[in-house]
Write a protein that holds these residues in place. Sequence first.
Motif, PDB file in Angstrom:
ATOM      1  N   LYS A 177     -55.341  10.232 -31.297  1.00  0.00           N
ATOM      2  CA  LYS A 177     -53.760  10.793 -30.212  1.00  0.00           C
ATOM      3  C   LYS A 177     -53.038  11.519 -30.623  1.00  0.00           C
ATOM      4  CE  LYS A 177     -53.756   5.786 -28.519  1.00  0.00           C
ATOM      5  NZ  LYS A 177     -53.262   4.825 -27.829  1.00  0.00           N
ATOM      6  N   VAL A 183     -63.181   8.819 -30.798  1.00  0.00           N
ATOM      7  CA  VAL A 183     -62.805   8.923 -29.460  1.00  0.00           C
ATOM      8  C   VAL A 183     -63.829   7.988 -28.885  1.00  0.00           C
ATOM      9  CG1 VAL A 183     -60.919  10.588 -29.200  1.00  0.00           C
ATOM     10  CG2 VAL A 183     -64.271  10.918 -28.810  1.00  0.00           C
ATOM     11  N   VAL A 199     -62.265   1.688 -28.791  1.00  0.00           N
ATOM     12  CA  VAL A 199     -62.166   2.285 -30.031  1.00  0.00           C
ATOM     13  C   VAL A 199     -62.218   0.947 -31.497  1.00  0.00           C
ATOM     14  CG1 VAL A 199     -61.231   3.972 -31.822  1.00  0.00           C
ATOM     15  CG2 VAL A 199     -61.398   4.568 -29.781  1.00  0.00           C
ATOM     16  N   SER A 200     -61.392   0.518 -30.647  1.00  0.00           N
ATOM     17  CA  SER A 200     -61.527  -0.475 -31.377  1.00  0.00           C
ATOM     18  C   SER A 200     -63.066  -1.371 -31.562  1.00  0.00           C
ATOM     19  CB  SER A 200     -60.313  -1.669 -31.257  1.00  0.00           C
ATOM     20  OG  SER A 200     -59.448  -0.778 -31.311  1.00  0.00           O
ATOM     21  N   ASN A 239     -55.558  -2.951 -28.552  1.00  0.00           N
ATOM     22  CA  ASN A 239     -55.086  -1.350 -28.777  1.00  0.00           C
ATOM     23  C   ASN A 239     -56.528  -0.736 -28.406  1.00  0.00           C
ATOM     24  OD1 ASN A 239     -52.518  -3.065 -29.606  1.00  0.00           O
ATOM     25  ND2 ASN A 239     -52.898  -3.004 -31.656  1.00  0.00           N
ATOM     26  N   ASN A 240     -56.184  -0.015 -28.150  1.00  0.00           N
ATOM     27  CA  ASN A 240     -57.437   1.233 -27.983  1.00  0.00           C
ATOM     28  C   ASN A 240     -58.347   0.146 -28.105  1.00  0.00           C
ATOM     29  OD1 ASN A 240     -54.543   3.017 -29.089  1.00  0.00           O
ATOM     30  ND2 ASN A 240     -55.571   2.250 -31.217  1.00  0.00           N
ATOM     31  N   LYS A 258     -46.889  -2.900 -29.077  1.00  0.00           N
ATOM     32  CA  LYS A 258     -47.772  -1.911 -29.752  1.00  0.00           C
ATOM     33  C   LYS A 258     -47.296  -0.877 -30.636  1.00  0.00           C
ATOM     34  CE  LYS A 258     -51.565  -0.858 -27.307  1.00  0.00           C
ATOM     35  NZ  LYS A 258     -52.404  -1.092 -26.231  1.00  0.00           N
ATOM     36  N   SER A 279     -60.834   6.668 -24.557  1.00  0.00           N
ATOM     37  CA  SER A 279     -60.122   6.029 -25.341  1.00  0.00           C
ATOM     38  C   SER A 279     -59.938   6.925 -26.539  1.00  0.00           C
ATOM     39  CB  SER A 279     -61.077   4.389 -25.544  1.00  0.00           C
ATOM     40  OG  SER A 279     -60.073   3.621 -26.496  1.00  0.00           O
ATOM     41  N   ARG A 280     -58.835   6.568 -27.675  1.00  0.00           N
ATOM     42  CA  ARG A 280     -58.535   7.035 -29.152  1.00  0.00           C
ATOM     43  C   ARG A 280     -58.162   6.557 -29.198  1.00  0.00           C
ATOM     44  NH1 ARG A 280     -54.038  10.111 -26.108  1.00  0.00           N
ATOM     45  NH2 ARG A 280     -53.595   8.308 -24.903  1.00  0.00           N
ATOM     46  N   SER A 281     -58.431   6.374 -30.818  1.00  0.00           N
ATOM     47  CA  SER A 281     -57.479   6.130 -32.012  1.00  0.00           C
ATOM     48  C   SER A 281     -56.049   6.480 -32.018  1.00  0.00           C
ATOM     49  CB  SER A 281     -58.201   5.650 -33.202  1.00  0.00           C
ATOM     50  OG  SER A 281     -58.134   7.331 -34.157  1.00  0.00           O
ATOM     51  N   ASN A 282     -55.532   6.212 -33.241  1.00  0.00           N
ATOM     52  CA  ASN A 282     -53.802   6.320 -33.262  1.00  0.00           C
ATOM     53  C   ASN A 282     -54.199   7.481 -33.875  1.00  0.00           C
ATOM     54  OD1 ASN A 282     -52.797   3.906 -32.239  1.00  0.00           O
ATOM     55  ND2 ASN A 282     -52.476   3.576 -34.184  1.00  0.00           N
TER      56      ASN A 282
END
Length: 422
Positions: free
Chosen positions: A45, A28, A12-13, A8-9, A153, A39-42
């Motif tokens: 987003k 980001v 960022v992760s 996931n992401n 996800k 890449s973006r965290s939730n």
Amino acid sequence: MYALVDCNNFFVSCERVFRPDLEGKAVVVLSNNDGCVVSRSNEAKAMGIKMGTPFFQLGKYCRSGLLTPFSSNYTLYGDLSARVMSLLAEESDHLEIYSIDEAFFTLDGLTPEALEAHCRELVTRIRQWVGIPVSIGIAPTKTLAKLASHFAKKYKGYRGVCLMETEEKRRKALGMVPLSEVWGIGRRLGPRLQAKGMRTALDFAGKSREWIFEELHVPGLRTWEELNGIPAVEEENGESRKSICTSRSFADMIEDFDSLSQRVADFAGACARKLRAEGTLARKVTTFIWSNRFREDLQQYYPSATYCLVTASNTNQDIISAALKGLRTIYKPGIRYKKAGVTVSDICSEEEAAGVLFDEGDPLIREKEAVLSVLMDRSRQDGRLGELRLAVQRGGHYADGIRSEHRSPLYTTSLDQIIKVY
DNA sequence: TCTGGGGTCCTAGGACCC
DNA sequence: TCTGGGGTCCTAGGACCC
């Protein structure tokens, strides 16, 4: 059944593994040159930040502390990816690493339910042991497994794993998915099909085989079969790449030939090094240069030139001199160049390269050049010596001179950092 | 001021062969 | 005046992916 594991992401992760204070915050990761968001965290987003947004447009969020940006740190991401993949390799029968953050695998002899339970365990273990959150989709084809992983996800209820094993679940899922989210339907095909009245993946899967082939040919038919439960996507043989490219955008535009040729020489040197690292050689060397496509007020120019070597090679001398020959044929003064790169192709193994009938070079010189290239590789790795390079190269890291103002430390691969962390 | 990098596959069309 | 048929290989461009 195929399982698809998707981190996931991912970038960022990776940053959050060593910055747990950023859990739950908008984060980001930027492309090279701190150019745009990749890449973006939730949370990012949810703020409406889109993939590919130019970073300079996010200044207000960063200054107010609402958003934490990171320059890309591929050494870190590559290392954490390898950890996730090695864990998966231990726990599956056939692992196909598809990208830095995705892998397909199969498990023989398990019922779908047992497979699902196994995958749940994997999600937990990867989170505990590596620190990366992942989602897993399970389905009869790779394209359906990708869709299942999106569901895993998106909806918390799945607890990271979505099993799509029955016809009923397949139809229900396809009916919920907009066509453009399907693997293989991109930004051109999506709108084109929508204009023909198709909205969901189910609309697409319901068309006749003949219609699909006429409209979309082989690739479209493959996607159609996959959505209908017929496996059609082959495994890529990851053994030998068919081309290797090294290219960069420059922080500032470059106009003069000498500066540009130094960059091109470094990109060519990087390609030669990548060839040596995988033990292959190339016969074709393509050089390309780009003007600044965002500056409509400036003259645009995107030429490329390919030089064919008589004998396949992976030495710095051969690849760099071929790339510069190409550059000389395309360089035009008065253009402001924003990006350049070198691609090597027509790649073969050392055995295939040996025993060429009309070999013009002197074997002794070739041998010496090969040894010299290896010494150049060592000089890069061993800080004591300083870098040994051709005079025409610019030297330093070929990525130097590009912006990287928010880079995290090499947490897992630099000894100093590892000591700090532990 | 500032807008990424690295791959794959397919197709059409041209050059070439006998 | 009239000018074939059947191939292969290569390249550029376009689509897709992460």
